[in-house]
Design a protein around this motif. Structure first.
Motif, PDB file in Angstrom:
ATOM      1  N   THR A  69       0.864  -1.173   0.000  1.00 19.57           N
ATOM      2  CA  THR A  69       0.000   0.000   0.000  1.00 19.57           C
ATOM      3  C   THR A  69       0.903   1.225   0.000  1.00 19.57           C
ATOM      4  O   THR A  69       1.846   1.304   0.797  1.00 19.57           O
ATOM      5  N   GLN A  70       0.625   2.127  -0.895  1.00 16.98           N
ATOM      6  CA  GLN A  70       1.405   3.361  -1.031  1.00 16.98           C
ATOM      7  C   GLN A  70       1.504   4.059   0.322  1.00 16.98           C
ATOM      8  O   GLN A  70       0.509   4.220   1.021  1.00 16.98           O
ATOM      9  N   GLU A  71       2.694   4.490   0.667  1.00 15.55           N
ATOM     10  CA  GLU A  71       2.932   5.083   1.982  1.00 15.55           C
ATOM     11  C   GLU A  71       3.113   6.595   1.948  1.00 15.55           C
ATOM     12  O   GLU A  71       2.962   7.260   2.965  1.00 15.55           O
ATOM     13  N   ASN A  72       3.449   7.128   0.806  1.00 23.03           N
ATOM     14  CA  ASN A  72       3.731   8.565   0.707  1.00 23.03           C
ATOM     15  C   ASN A  72       2.626   9.311  -0.025  1.00 23.03           C
ATOM     16  O   ASN A  72       1.917   8.741  -0.849  1.00 23.03           O
ATOM     17  N   PHE A  73       2.533  10.583   0.268  1.00 25.31           N
ATOM     18  CA  PHE A  73       1.595  11.471  -0.431  1.00 25.31           C
ATOM     19  C   PHE A  73       1.989  11.542  -1.900  1.00 25.31           C
ATOM     20  O   PHE A  73       3.163  11.678  -2.236  1.00 25.31           O
ATOM     21  N   LEU A  74       0.996  11.440  -2.774  1.00 31.76           N
ATOM     22  CA  LEU A  74       1.254  11.530  -4.206  1.00 31.76           C
ATOM     23  C   LEU A  74       0.090  12.212  -4.893  1.00 31.76           C
ATOM     24  O   LEU A  74      -1.063  11.849  -4.691  1.00 31.76           O
ATOM     25  N   VAL A  75       0.418  13.211  -5.702  1.00 34.41           N
ATOM     26  CA  VAL A  75      -0.583  13.898  -6.512  1.00 34.41           C
ATOM     27  C   VAL A  75      -0.659  13.171  -7.849  1.00 34.41           C
ATOM     28  O   VAL A  75       0.353  12.738  -8.400  1.00 34.41           O
ATOM     29  N   SER A  76      -1.852  13.022  -8.372  1.00 38.23           N
ATOM     30  CA  SER A  76      -2.060  12.367  -9.652  1.00 38.23           C
ATOM     31  C   SER A  76      -1.243  13.048 -10.744  1.00 38.23           C
ATOM     32  O   SER A  76      -1.194  14.279 -10.822  1.00 38.23           O
ATOM     33  N   ARG A  77      -0.649  12.224 -11.585  1.00 42.30           N
ATOM     34  CA  ARG A  77       0.104  12.724 -12.733  1.00 42.30           C
ATOM     35  C   ARG A  77      -0.833  13.374 -13.755  1.00 42.30           C
ATOM     36  O   ARG A  77      -0.425  14.209 -14.553  1.00 42.30           O
ATOM     37  N   PHE A  78      -2.112  12.991 -13.713  1.00 40.10           N
ATOM     38  CA  PHE A  78      -3.058  13.412 -14.737  1.00 40.10           C
ATOM     39  C   PHE A  78      -4.069  14.453 -14.262  1.00 40.10           C
ATOM     40  O   PHE A  78      -4.715  15.107 -15.068  1.00 40.10           O
ATOM     41  N   ARG A  79      -4.236  14.580 -12.926  1.00 37.16           N
ATOM     42  CA  ARG A  79      -5.180  15.571 -12.377  1.00 37.16           C
ATOM     43  C   ARG A  79      -4.539  16.233 -11.163  1.00 37.16           C
ATOM     44  O   ARG A  79      -4.401  15.607 -10.111  1.00 37.16           O
ATOM     45  N   GLU A  80      -4.193  17.489 -11.287  1.00 36.04           N
ATOM     46  CA  GLU A  80      -3.417  18.162 -10.235  1.00 36.04           C
ATOM     47  C   GLU A  80      -4.190  18.416  -8.947  1.00 36.04           C
ATOM     48  O   GLU A  80      -3.594  18.719  -7.921  1.00 36.04           O
ATOM     49  N   ASN A  81      -5.501  18.255  -8.968  1.00 35.72           N
ATOM     50  CA  ASN A  81      -6.303  18.467  -7.756  1.00 35.72           C
ATOM     51  C   ASN A  81      -6.586  17.150  -7.022  1.00 35.72           C
ATOM     52  O   ASN A  81      -7.315  17.134  -6.047  1.00 35.72           O
ATOM     53  N   GLU A  82      -5.961  16.047  -7.483  1.00 36.79           N
ATOM     54  CA  GLU A  82      -6.314  14.729  -6.961  1.00 36.79           C
ATOM     55  C   GLU A  82      -5.125  14.057  -6.278  1.00 36.79           C
ATOM     56  O   GLU A  82      -4.040  13.959  -6.851  1.00 36.79           O
ATOM     57  N   GLN A  83      -5.368  13.613  -5.060  1.00 27.59           N
ATOM     58  CA  GLN A  83      -4.395  12.802  -4.334  1.00 27.59           C
ATOM     59  C   GLN A  83      -4.667  11.336  -4.649  1.00 27.59           C
ATOM     60  O   GLN A  83      -5.815  10.922  -4.729  1.00 27.59           O
ATOM     61  N   LEU A  84      -3.597  10.560  -4.826  1.00 29.76           N
ATOM     62  CA  LEU A  84      -3.748   9.131  -5.102  1.00 29.76           C
ATOM     63  C   LEU A  84      -3.418   8.299  -3.876  1.00 29.76           C
ATOM     64  O   LEU A  84      -2.534   8.646  -3.100  1.00 29.76           O
ATOM     65  N   LEU A  85      -4.125   7.198  -3.735  1.00 32.77           N
ATOM     66  CA  LEU A  85      -3.777   6.153  -2.785  1.00 32.77           C
ATOM     67  C   LEU A  85      -3.876   4.842  -3.555  1.00 32.77           C
ATOM     68  O   LEU A  85      -4.937   4.515  -4.102  1.00 32.77           O
ATOM     69  N   THR A  86      -2.774   4.090  -3.625  1.00 32.74           N
ATOM     70  CA  THR A  86      -2.760   2.863  -4.412  1.00 32.74           C
ATOM     71  C   THR A  86      -2.470   1.656  -3.523  1.00 32.74           C
ATOM     72  O   THR A  86      -1.648   1.719  -2.615  1.00 32.74           O
ATOM     73  N   ILE A  87      -3.158   0.557  -3.837  1.00 31.45           N
ATOM     74  CA  ILE A  87      -3.038  -0.686  -3.084  1.00 31.45           C
ATOM     75  C   ILE A  87      -2.796  -1.808  -4.098  1.00 31.45           C
ATOM     76  O   ILE A  87      -3.470  -1.872  -5.131  1.00 31.45           O
ATOM     77  N   TYR A  88      -1.843  -2.688  -3.782  1.00 35.80           N
ATOM     78  CA  TYR A  88      -1.458  -3.755  -4.710  1.00 35.80           C
ATOM     79  C   TYR A  88      -1.580  -5.121  -4.038  1.00 35.80           C
ATOM     80  O   TYR A  88      -1.189  -5.296  -2.886  1.00 35.80           O
ATOM     81  N   TYR A  89      -2.081  -6.096  -4.815  1.00 38.18           N
ATOM     82  CA  TYR A  89      -2.229  -7.469  -4.350  1.00 38.18           C
ATOM     83  C   TYR A  89      -1.554  -8.412  -5.333  1.00 38.18           C
ATOM     84  O   TYR A  89      -1.403  -8.096  -6.514  1.00 38.18           O
ATOM     85  N   ILE A  90      -1.180  -9.587  -4.849  1.00 35.95           N
ATOM     86  CA  ILE A  90      -0.707 -10.660  -5.714  1.00 35.95           C
ATOM     87  C   ILE A  90      -1.907 -11.565  -5.989  1.00 35.95           C
ATOM     88  O   ILE A  90      -2.629 -11.926  -5.052  1.00 35.95           O
TER      89      ILE A  90
END
Length: 138
Positions: A69-90
């Protein structure tokens, strides 16, 4: 100003030390990424993964484990007003014989070697996840 959050759920389908990747164009940019997508209101993260694989690739999956699960703050590469939170599974693909690209945005899929020397992913969190796959499977 950040006024939205976008929760994204992705899967690393791994077999024979290779991981499934999608190639698509998004906002005019060619993009290599893991399968998955945006969480919808009223949906759990695992439901999201199952829906995305069904809608995009016509296959069922077994979710094996949480990978990252993403741990750091990240702004969307495509929308500057949007914060992303990403979660990955196997995951495992259950019915690979039914695999077909249903989403017209996906140009192609490819199984890429996890043991390749470079990290081919353009998105910053995907890069972290690919390195984690190397640690886990090599």
């Amino acid at each position: 100003m950040i006024d939205k959050i976008n929760i994204r759920v992705y899967a690393c389908a791994v077999k024979d030390k290779q991981v499934l990747t999608l190639f698509e164009e998004y906002a005019g940019e060619p993009l290599m990424k893991f399968p998955g997508g945006g969480l919808e209101f009223g949906e759990g993260v695992l439901e999201c993964l199952h829906r995305e694989f069904d809608e995009e690739l016509n296959v069922k999956i077994n979710v094996l484990e949480h990978l990252y699960t993403q741990e750091n703050f990240l702004v969307s590469r495509f929308r500057e007003n949007e914060q992303l939170l990403t979660i990955y599974y196997i995951v495992d693909i259950v019915n690979e014989e039914d695999f077909i690209i249903l989403d017209p945005c996906i140009e192609k899929t490819e199984w890429i070697d996890i043991d390749r020397p470079d990290n081919p992913f353009p998105l910053p969190i995907d890069k972290i996840v690919f390195d984690k796959l190397k640690e886990k499977f090599l």
